[in-house]
Write a protein that holds these residues in place. Structure first.
Motif, PDB file in Angstrom:
ATOM      1  N   SER A 169       6.383   5.147 -23.983  1.00 42.30           N
ATOM      2  CA  SER A 169       6.978   5.718 -22.769  1.00 42.30           C
ATOM      3  C   SER A 169       6.066   5.497 -21.564  1.00 42.30           C
ATOM      4  O   SER A 169       6.539   5.255 -20.453  1.00 42.30           O
ATOM      5  CB  SER A 169       7.245   7.217 -22.969  1.00 42.30           C
ATOM      6  OG  SER A 169       8.161   7.425 -24.026  1.00 42.30           O
TER       7      SER A 169
ATOM      8  N   ALA B  39      19.922   2.288 -27.108  1.00 42.54           N
ATOM      9  CA  ALA B  39      18.817   2.924 -27.819  1.00 42.54           C
ATOM     10  C   ALA B  39      19.358   3.912 -28.840  1.00 42.54           C
ATOM     11  O   ALA B  39      20.485   4.388 -28.734  1.00 42.54           O
ATOM     12  CB  ALA B  39      17.904   3.638 -26.831  1.00 42.54           C
TER      13      ALA B  39
ATOM     14  N   ILE C 226      19.319   2.810 -19.956  1.00 47.41           N
ATOM     15  CA  ILE C 226      19.341   3.712 -21.103  1.00 47.41           C
ATOM     16  C   ILE C 226      20.070   5.015 -20.802  1.00 47.41           C
ATOM     17  O   ILE C 226      20.513   5.723 -21.722  1.00 47.41           O
ATOM     18  CB  ILE C 226      17.899   4.008 -21.575  1.00 47.41           C
ATOM     19  CG1 ILE C 226      17.903   4.615 -22.976  1.00 47.41           C
ATOM     20  CG2 ILE C 226      17.184   4.920 -20.594  1.00 47.41           C
ATOM     21  CD1 ILE C 226      16.538   4.829 -23.564  1.00 47.41           C
TER      22      ILE C 226
ATOM     23  N   TYR D 207      14.446   0.022 -19.326  1.00 43.88           N
ATOM     24  CA  TYR D 207      14.621  -0.069 -20.786  1.00 43.88           C
ATOM     25  C   TYR D 207      15.662  -1.135 -21.108  1.00 43.88           C
ATOM     26  O   TYR D 207      16.786  -1.071 -20.615  1.00 43.88           O
ATOM     27  CB  TYR D 207      15.076   1.286 -21.334  1.00 43.88           C
ATOM     28  CG  TYR D 207      15.051   1.377 -22.848  1.00 43.88           C
ATOM     29  CD1 TYR D 207      14.007   2.012 -23.496  1.00 43.88           C
ATOM     30  CD2 TYR D 207      16.078   0.831 -23.619  1.00 43.88           C
ATOM     31  CE1 TYR D 207      13.969   2.109 -24.879  1.00 43.88           C
ATOM     32  CE2 TYR D 207      16.053   0.911 -25.006  1.00 43.88           C
ATOM     33  CZ  TYR D 207      15.001   1.559 -25.628  1.00 43.88           C
ATOM     34  OH  TYR D 207      14.977   1.640 -26.998  1.00 43.88           O
TER      35      TYR D 207
ATOM     36  N   VAL E 286      13.634   9.807 -23.945  1.00 42.80           N
ATOM     37  CA  VAL E 286      13.753   8.444 -24.458  1.00 42.80           C
ATOM     38  C   VAL E 286      13.376   8.404 -25.941  1.00 42.80           C
ATOM     39  O   VAL E 286      12.558   9.198 -26.396  1.00 42.80           O
ATOM     40  CB  VAL E 286      12.850   7.464 -23.671  1.00 42.80           C
ATOM     41  CG1 VAL E 286      13.354   7.309 -22.245  1.00 42.80           C
ATOM     42  CG2 VAL E 286      11.401   7.934 -23.665  1.00 42.80           C
TER      43      VAL E 286
ATOM     44  N   LEU F 176       6.689   2.018 -20.414  1.00 45.07           N
ATOM     45  CA  LEU F 176       7.909   1.946 -19.599  1.00 45.07           C
ATOM     46  C   LEU F 176       7.622   2.355 -18.154  1.00 45.07           C
ATOM     47  O   LEU F 176       8.092   1.711 -17.206  1.00 45.07           O
ATOM     48  CB  LEU F 176       8.970   2.861 -20.215  1.00 45.07           C
ATOM     49  CG  LEU F 176      10.433   2.502 -20.005  1.00 45.07           C
ATOM     50  CD1 LEU F 176      10.756   1.118 -20.539  1.00 45.07           C
ATOM     51  CD2 LEU F 176      11.327   3.553 -20.668  1.00 45.07           C
TER      52      LEU F 176
END
Length: 561
Positions: free
Chosen positions: A168, A335, A122, A331, A161, A171
């Motif tokens: 999050s 995004a 990402i 990720y 993010v 993640l």
């Protein structure tokens, strides 16, 4: 090399300046139409704006003073012109070319439609989106700078993010699980908020819930139980210990330093939910202290709660840059850059000084809120809980199976105004007046009525117990006047009497705790009403009177502000 070209392009110092700007040659030609003195003034103004942009790219720090909107828009539009979908005479033949059907949607995003990252990372730069990639890098850099400025000086890296706090956390947990493939448990100090709990489940892990300990009015970390669970499960079986800083009272900040010491001792990762803790120097002080002395792998916070932007983003901060890089690589796919653009614009608009001013105002309003809630509480015969380890929230009926009081909540978060505070206090006072009025004894005409229940005169006919004339009728049978009613049904005047439902005038009287004058009738009255009745949350966790809660915000910011 790539970074240098991006800098030159954004600053407009190449031979191919973005369309619509006036370079030196254009300004010279314009002298044929407009006097040179006027053009020089315009050029000087442009130079000042470009200097701000140059300093941002060179220093990669949040500006001390906020920018005006025109300068921000100038930069954002220049960045958008660096993406391939804005190239003149571009011929895109790929499967993703940032083609936007609606011009309104395109304008909403300033033409920054490629998003961020690539399929495997990402944080990776996109070949077709130099402008979007640079904006993403600068946003991460400014965010890390402001976090360090606020007191977490040892923070090594951060990643903004397009996910809210809960996802999050997922993640981060997935990244830790990849490092510890044989582990499956997350030891979690209880907080009654679904996102944290569901983040563990979503990551495919097993939550081990540790109950809080009641210390005075406050719910605190059970460090001994966390240690016991590590011993029982085995350190290698634990993916992480998850703690919390910002949360609704009466829960306080977790004892981060003590938990961090355990994690360092047993070599277990430590993940901190700091959802809206960036606005509290106290929360950041504990994070910095725990990470400096012992172990915190990452702490996660929301962009909307801390920076007043739309919901949809979070900031993952770590003390090891390599770990944050691995989180980015976890990720899958590209995004959306919408939360990143929102934060980029907001940081430039606020500046460091503007953000610190907001924090000062929040703290001042927090103190005012606590004082005024104390005044209202005293006025209504209530008291305010002391939760000194919660620097933002004032009360909530959660985090514990058997908290000894009923209470409500209020929070002084960033962006709150004095108008918000005054309106809340006025409504709270009115709500408590209504609640107390509903708690009062029934009218004198009902004296002698069984168990102090209201008389028909106070009922409105329906939904009341029978009148004094029917007193003595066993099992709430109707009065003699109603003899003949099949199956002992009450007369129309006493409809609903058997169910003991009070009239509108006495709403809440039979559903609330008695006032001091009704001592002795308590055994015939149910517990207090649910939250919805007066706009607050309450749980039947005890027989005490409702209370409100506040905390003291220690001056951790004295050396920073």
């Amino acid at each position: 090399m790539v970074r240098g070209r991006l800098k030159r392009k954004i600053l407009g110092i190449t031979d191919h300046r973005p369309q619509g700007t006036m370079n030196e040659t254009s300004m010279k030609l314009a002298e044929r139409l407009v006097p040179s003195t006027y053009l020089k003034q315009a050029a000087d103004s442009r130079v000042i704006r470009e200097k701000l942009i140059r300093m941002l790219v060179e220093q990669r720090k949040c500006p001390q003073d906020g920018w005006d909107d025109d300068t921000i828009e100038l930069m954002v539009k220049d960045l958008a012109l660096m993406d391939s979908n804005k190239f003149l005479h571009n011929s895109g033949v790929g499967e993703r070319e940032a083609r936007i059907f609606s011009e309104l949607v395109s304008r909403r995003h300033y033409g920054l439609c490629h998003g961020i990252g690539r399929s495997g990372d990402i944080a990776e730069v996109q070949p077709k989106a130099a402008g979007s990639s640079l904006l993403n890098k600068l946003t991460n850099a400014m965010t890390l700078d402001i976090i360090r400025t606020l007191g977490v000086r040892k923070a090594a890296a951060c990643l903004v993010v397009p996910l809210a706090t809960g996802m999050s956390m997922v993640l981060c947990l997935l990244t830790l699980r990849q490092q510890r493939p044989s582990a499956k448990y997350v030891i979690w100090q209880r907080i009654d908020q679904k996102s944290c709990f569901k983040s563990i489940i979503t990551a495919g892990l097993v939550p081990v819930v540790v109950e809080n300990i009641l210390e005075g009015d406050e719910l605190r970390t059970n460090v001994a139980e966390i240690k016991r669970q590590i011993d029982v499960l085995g350190p290698d079986a634990v993916v992480a210990v998850m703690t919390t800083t910002s949360c609704f009272a009466p829960r306080g900040i977790d004892k981060l330093e003590q938990v961090a010491a355990l994690c360092a001792e047993f070599k277990v990762p430590h993940l901190v939910n700091n959802a809206y803790g960036l606005q509290s120097y106290k929360c950041l002080h504990h994070i910095e202290s725990a990470a400096s002395l012992w172990r915190i792998d990452a702490f996660v916070q929301s962009t909307d709660k801390n920076f007043m932007v739309p919901v949809g983003g979070a900031i993952i901060v770590g003390f090891n840059a390599k770990f944050i890089e691995e989180v980015g690589q976890m990720y899958p796919g590209r995004a959306s850059n919408s939360p990143i653009v929102d934060l980029f614009i907001t940081l430039l608009s606020m500046g460091v000084k503007g953000y610190k001013q907001l924090l000062r105002e929040r703290k001042m309003l927090k103190e005012m809120l606590a004082e005024q809630m104390s005044s209202v509480a005293e006025k209504h015969g209530l008291r305010v809980l002391t939760t000194k380890n919660n620097p933002i929230s004032i009360g909530w009926g959660s985090h514990c199976e058997s908290y000894p009081h009923h209470y409500l909540t209020a929070a002084a978060s960033i962006g709150m105004t004095n108008k918000d505070l005054k309106l809340f206090i006025t409504r709270l006072d009115n709500c408590l007046k209504t609640f107390r009025a509903a708690e009062s004894l029934p009218s004198p005409q009902t004296i002698g009525a069984a168990e102090s229940l209201p008389s028909p005169q106070s009922v409105g006919a329906a939904e009341s117990l029978p009148s004094p004339q029917t007193v003595g009728a066993a099992e709430s049978l109707p009065s003699p006047q109603t003899v003949g009613a099949a199956e002992s049904l009450p007369s129309p005047q006493t409809v609903g009497a058997a169910e003991s439902v009070p009239s509108p005038q006495t709403v809440g009287a039979a559903e609330s705790l008695p006032s001091p004058q009704t001592v002795g009738a308590a055994e015939s009255l149910p517990s207090p009403p649910k939250v919805e009745d007066c706009g607050h949350r309450s749980e039947d966790t005890g027989d005490d009177m409702e209370v409100m809660s506040y905390d003291d915000d220690d001056d951790y910011d004295d050396n920073i502000m």
